[in-house]
Design a protein around this motif. Structure first.
Motif, PDB file in Angstrom:
ATOM      1  N   GLU A 163      -6.058   3.316  -6.537  1.00 31.66           N
ATOM      2  CA  GLU A 163      -6.839   2.230  -5.962  1.00 31.66           C
ATOM      3  C   GLU A 163      -6.029   0.936  -5.990  1.00 31.66           C
ATOM      4  O   GLU A 163      -5.166   0.756  -6.840  1.00 31.66           O
ATOM      5  CB  GLU A 163      -8.111   2.059  -6.807  1.00 31.66           C
ATOM      6  CG  GLU A 163      -9.071   1.007  -6.368  1.00 31.66           C
ATOM      7  CD  GLU A 163     -10.275   0.909  -7.312  1.00 31.66           C
ATOM      8  OE1 GLU A 163     -11.214   0.177  -6.948  1.00 31.66           O
ATOM      9  OE2 GLU A 163     -10.286   1.537  -8.391  1.00 31.66           O
ATOM     10  N   LEU A 197      -7.181   4.644  -2.561  1.00 37.98           N
ATOM     11  CA  LEU A 197      -5.972   5.207  -1.961  1.00 37.98           C
ATOM     12  C   LEU A 197      -6.016   6.742  -1.946  1.00 37.98           C
ATOM     13  O   LEU A 197      -5.019   7.384  -1.681  1.00 37.98           O
ATOM     14  CB  LEU A 197      -4.730   4.728  -2.734  1.00 37.98           C
ATOM     15  CG  LEU A 197      -4.492   3.218  -2.698  1.00 37.98           C
ATOM     16  CD1 LEU A 197      -3.248   2.862  -3.474  1.00 37.98           C
ATOM     17  CD2 LEU A 197      -4.407   2.709  -1.266  1.00 37.98           C
ATOM     18  N   GLU A 253       0.831  -1.203   0.000  1.00 42.15           N
ATOM     19  CA  GLU A 253       0.000   0.000   0.000  1.00 42.15           C
ATOM     20  C   GLU A 253       0.868   1.257   0.000  1.00 42.15           C
ATOM     21  O   GLU A 253       0.604   2.207  -0.749  1.00 42.15           O
ATOM     22  CB  GLU A 253      -0.944   0.014   1.197  1.00 42.15           C
ATOM     23  CG  GLU A 253      -1.857   1.220   1.171  1.00 42.15           C
ATOM     24  CD  GLU A 253      -2.866   1.271   2.300  1.00 42.15           C
ATOM     25  OE1 GLU A 253      -3.307   2.393   2.616  1.00 42.15           O
ATOM     26  OE2 GLU A 253      -3.232   0.211   2.845  1.00 42.15           O
ATOM     27  N   ARG A 305       0.895   4.033  -2.948  1.00 40.65           N
ATOM     28  CA  ARG A 305       0.663   5.464  -2.690  1.00 40.65           C
ATOM     29  C   ARG A 305       1.822   6.294  -3.244  1.00 40.65           C
ATOM     30  O   ARG A 305       1.607   7.341  -3.852  1.00 40.65           O
ATOM     31  CB  ARG A 305       0.482   5.723  -1.196  1.00 40.65           C
ATOM     32  CG  ARG A 305      -0.851   5.258  -0.653  1.00 40.65           C
ATOM     33  CD  ARG A 305      -0.991   5.598   0.839  1.00 40.65           C
ATOM     34  NE  ARG A 305      -2.179   5.022   1.409  1.00 40.65           N
ATOM     35  CZ  ARG A 305      -3.401   5.528   1.286  1.00 40.65           C
ATOM     36  NH1 ARG A 305      -3.586   6.643   0.610  1.00 40.65           N
ATOM     37  NH2 ARG A 305      -4.437   4.916   1.843  1.00 40.65           N
TER      38      ARG A 305
END
Length: 146
Positions: A104, A145, A94, A98
């Motif tokens: 997403e 995200l 994640e 980012r």
């Protein structure tokens, strides 16, 4: 515990993790071939978790054309499960997504794999659909995200 980008030198170790994770594979599944294919796709990223120089888990992430990250595989050696390694791999991916400005993350999981579904939901993934694959039902999960 170290999480790092995998290289082709890690293919055999990753295939071992896949086969020793407790996941029920189809009879014709070739872990070595499948793992090797991950490194041939330039949009694919594979990250490994190492404990004392041993690969104990891995996760793959593929960027699609719409800047969405598709988590394809996540596996942890059976004897290392329930120790937070899968969660650490998810957090790492994640953060990577980012940093790459993905909007997403999506993934697909068998509806019978409740352990994985629970973990994904803890990481704020939501079920957005399902599809039939042979005699199995697979859930499509997503996390924004933004």
């Amino acid at each position: 515990m170290i999480i790092q980008r995998a290289t082709e030198k890690d293919i055999k170790d990753i295939a071992h993790v896949e086969m020793q994770s407790g996941y029920e594979h189809p009879p014709d599944f070739d872990a070595l071939k499948n793992t090797s294919a991950l490194f041939k796709n330039r949009r694919e990223r594979v990250f490994i978790a190492k404990e004392n120089e041993r690969v104990v888990g891995y996760i793959s992430l593929r960027e699609d054309k719409n800047n969405i990250g598709d988590i394809g595989f996540l596996a942890v050696l059976k004897e290392y499960q329930r120790k937070g390694i899968g969660a650490k791999l998810m957090k790492y991916v994640e953060a990577y997504a980012r940093h790459q400005n993905y909007k997403e993350l999506v993934l697909v999981v068998r509806d019978s794999n409740q352990k994985a579904i629970n973990m994904y939901q803890k990481h704020k993934f939501v079920i957005i659909g399902s599809r039939k694959s042979g005699d199995k039902i697979k859930l499509i999960m997503s996390k924004s995200l933004k």
